[in-house]
Each structure stands twice: as structure tokens, then as C-alpha cells.
Design a protein around this motif. Structure first.
Motif, short mmCIF file in Angstrom:
data_model
loop_
_atom_site.label_atom_id
_atom_site.label_comp_id
_atom_site.label_asym_id
_atom_site.label_seq_id
_atom_site.Cartn_x
_atom_site.Cartn_y
_atom_site.Cartn_z
N SER A 103 -50.15 3.61 55.81
CA SER A 103 -50.72 3.91 57.12
C SER A 103 -52.21 4.22 56.98
N ARG A 105 -53.50 7.25 57.72
CA ARG A 105 -53.62 8.71 57.83
C ARG A 105 -54.58 9.26 56.78
N GLU A 146 -52.70 8.24 63.55
CA GLU A 146 -52.52 7.30 64.66
C GLU A 146 -53.57 7.49 65.74
#
Length: 390
Positions: A103, A105, A146
């Protein structure tokens, strides 16, 4: 294994030889400083000269700092301590956490203080003395999960005591504690956990930490860096990957630099650092440093002549093209989020943290080419800086 950056010959120098060496460095620094001052615009020149003249007031502090650097204090001694800062002195803790789960993050924590009054992001920060192991400073923390999440950007109180450094304000409290090679970062807001991670030595202990210093005359820096792994929770979700925790002491003005640290999925890491001076719209490099840690072979490779080309995109985003040694390194990065900082004290200094994805990558090592196919996707930060700050 902890690497200590220093000239080997300094280990065998007598005190008299070290004093002569420091004196020679000081004379060289004065010559270079005068040449630099002459190149500044008239307004900046006057302010810089005025500040330089005040350095006599900090003579004792600087002498103590030069003596301390010969003691080669360990990483924990540097992280869990306050420095008696002379004029132009700055002291800050910086921590960067990048996930390894594919991801985007990332999590960031920065706090610190300076020897003089300054303005950070429009807030006035007074130079304060250390009382009962505490002092005033500035505290910034933000994340990308996100979406961009800003946790704090305000004044804070820094406390260093018993192998623990804590920074807190009305928004947030951050505790960093432990001893080499195991640490914990515990962050809460109004009693609720925001981030809690265990920080540990990576499997390859040949590339895990560094104590470095570089003084030229009265100006320079000392730092302790941890290149560790981490595992824990961020916003109640599993969070693991590579972290970069650093304590830095800077004696001197802020000048622009180019810096990036990219983490690849297979654990490989690419870093570059290029400090420079801007004069008349032109940049003059002071140092040029790039290294690539190959996680497959557990070898560290260094490259010269790194070049950073920046291109604007829509909506304030940017793209960077990085090369080194005539094509041995080629990397393209694209930003997806950023956080900006401004520092004002006689001069203006701008600092921007850009979160980036690696769009393309190829590096040649010992006749072999490594690409994203071997490393997996890359994620990290690019720092943009400009201006000048005392």
C-alpha cells in the motif's frame, strides 16, 4: 553492528595535534565563509554578518561541543540527551515509517528546538532553557493512510529522561524509548492509541545504524541514524515495514538540499543526499552522495555524480528523474501527497516532504541490471528545500 564515521587517523592524534587540526579547519572555514558572504544580496549579507558577530557569545558552548565529538558517544547517548546548543544550534528528532504491504501507507514524526527564536509555519517559537529535563520546541506528525491525516503541527514540550524522549502538546503525545537494538514508539491522542510499533534491528546487522559527524571550523553536524524494521499498529490496523529514526544536531545555517529514501518491496533501499547553495538562481553542490542497499545480496553500493531533475505535474504534483554515473542508476518517481513547512529567522527557508511512488527503475551493479521486476514496487519520500535559514 554500529558504524561510526570518522577519519581513522584521528584515533591516534594527540590533543595538541587535534587542536592544531581544528584551528586549520577554522581558518579554511573563515576563508570559505567570507567568499560565500560576498556572494549574497546586500540585505542578506548584512543580516548574516550581524549573526556571525554574535558567535563570540557562544564560544564556550562551541568549545565543549568540539571536545564532546571526540568521545564518540553511542547512539543511545545521542538520542536520549539534550545538547547545550551554541549560536546557530538546532536539535531535532526525525522518524519515518514506510509500509511493506504494497500500500502507500507512511507515517512521520518530527520534533525539535533551536538556540534562537524562530517562526515555524507561522507560529513563533522562543528559545527556551532546559528545566527539569524539559524544554519548549516544535512538534509535527502526519500520515498517509488512503488519505492524508494531519495529527499535529504546533508548539510542544520535549522531555528527555531515563532512555526516553517524549514530545507532547494539546493534540498528541509521542514516547520513544528503549535501548539499542530494541525500541518502542507509542503515540496517543486524548488517551487513544494512534500508533504503537516495536522497532528492531533488521536481519542484516551490517546495515542497521550509523553515528556520523562533520565539523568544519565552528559549524557542522552530528547525527545518529537507525535503519530498522518495525511492526505494530497504525490507526488500529497492522503496520509493518522499514523505518528511519534519526537524531540530528546542527551547528550552522540551513542551506538547501536534495534528499530521498526509497524502500522497495524486497527490502532494497536507495538513498541520495545532495546539499547545495543557491546564488543568483544557480545551484552549487557541496556534496553528492547516493547509495543502494541490495537486499538480495546484502551488499551496499555507492554511486557518484547523482543528478536530480524535477518536473511539475498537474494539481501541484511533481515527477523526479534520478540518474547517476552516466546511466548506471535511472529512477523515475511521482508524488501522491505532500506536507509543507516554512521557517523564518532573518531569512526564509522552505521544506516540503513529498510522498512518492517509483514509476520506473533500473540500476547496474557489477555488470548486472536490477529493475522493478526484481525489487518490486518502490515507495518513499523526496524532500524539497529552498531558501536560507539561520
Amino acid at each position: 553492528m554500529t558504524a561510526i564515521s570518522n577519519d581513522k587517523e584521528n584515533k591516534n592524534k594527540t590533543l595538541e595535534e587535534r587542536i592544531i587540526s581544528e584551528k586549520n579547519k577554522l581558518f579554511l572555514f573563515i576563508k570559505e565563509r567570507n567568499e560565500y558572504i560576498r556572494s549574497l544580496p546586500e540585505t542578506e549579507k548584512k543580516a548574516f554578518i550581524t549573526s556571525i558577530q554574535k558567535i563570540k557569545e557562544s564560544k564556550g558552548k562551541i568549545e565543549r561541543l568540539l571536545v564532546k565529538k571526540e568521545l564518540k558517544r553511542g547512539i543511545d547517548d545521542l538520542i536520549f540527551s539534550f545538547e547545550d546548543l551554541p549560536l546557530f544550534g538546532k536539535e531535532y528528532w526525525f522518524m519515518k515509517f514506510t509500509t511493506d504491504d504494497g500500500s502507500r501507507r507512511q507515517f512521520f514524526l518530527t520534533f525539535g528546538r533551536s538556540a534562537g527564536d524562530t517562526e515555524v509555519n507561522g507560529r513563533y517559537v522562543e528559545n527556551s532553557k532546559i528545566t527539569n529535563d524539559k524544554t519548549d520546541g516544535y512538534f509535527v506528525s502526519w500520515a498517509y493512510d488512503e488519505m492524508k491525516i494531519k495529527l499535529t503541527d504546533d508548539l510542544g514540550v520535549i522531555e528527555v529522561k531515563d532512555d526516553r524522549v517524549t514530545c507532547s502538546n494539546k493534540d498528541l503525545k509521542a514516547d520513544f524509548y528503549g535501548s539499542f537494538p530494541k525500541y518502542v514508539l507509542d503515540i496517543s491522542s486524548n488517551g487513544k492509541k494512534v500508533c504503537c510499533v516495536d522497532i528492531r534491528e533488521p536481519e542484516d546487522n551490517n546495515y542497521n545504524s550509523e553515528v556520523a559527524e562533520n565539523f568544519r571550523g565552528l559549524f557542522g553536524y552530528r547525527l545518529a541514524s537507525l535503519y530498522f524494521d518495525f511492526e505494530g499498529l497504525l490507526f488500529d490496523k497492522n503496520f509493518s515495514g522499514k523505518c528511519y529514526a534519526q537524531k540530528v544536531i546542527v551547528i550552522g545555517p540551513f542551506i538547501p538540499w536534495k534528499w530521498s529514501r526509497i524502500i522497495f518491496m524486497n527490502g532494497s533501499i536507495l538513498t541520495y543526499y545532495i546539499p547545495n547553495i543557491e546564488i543568483g538562481g544557480l545551484e552549487y553542490e557541496i556534496r553528492n552522495f547516493m547509495e543502494f542497499y541490495d537486499a538480495e545480496t546484502r551488499k551496499l553500493h555507492r554511486f557518484k555524480k547523482a543528478k536530480v531533475h524535477e518536473y511539475p505535474l498537474g494539481k501541484g504534483d511533481k515527477r523526479w528523474v534520478i540518474t547517476a554515473e552516466e546511466g548506471k542508476v535511472f529512477m523515475v518517481m511521482k508524488s501522491y501527497c505532500k506536507e509543507s513547512f516554512s521557517f523564518m529567522n532573518n531569512f526564509n527557508f522552505s521544506y516540503i516532504e513529498n510522498l512518492v511512488d517509483v514509476v520506473d527503475f533500473q540500476i547496474e551493479i557489477e555488470g548486472k541490471f536490477i529493475t522493478l521486476k526484481e525489487t518490486g514496487s518502490g515507495l518513499g519520500m523526496v524532500e524539497d528545500t529552498s531558501g536560507f535559514g539561520i
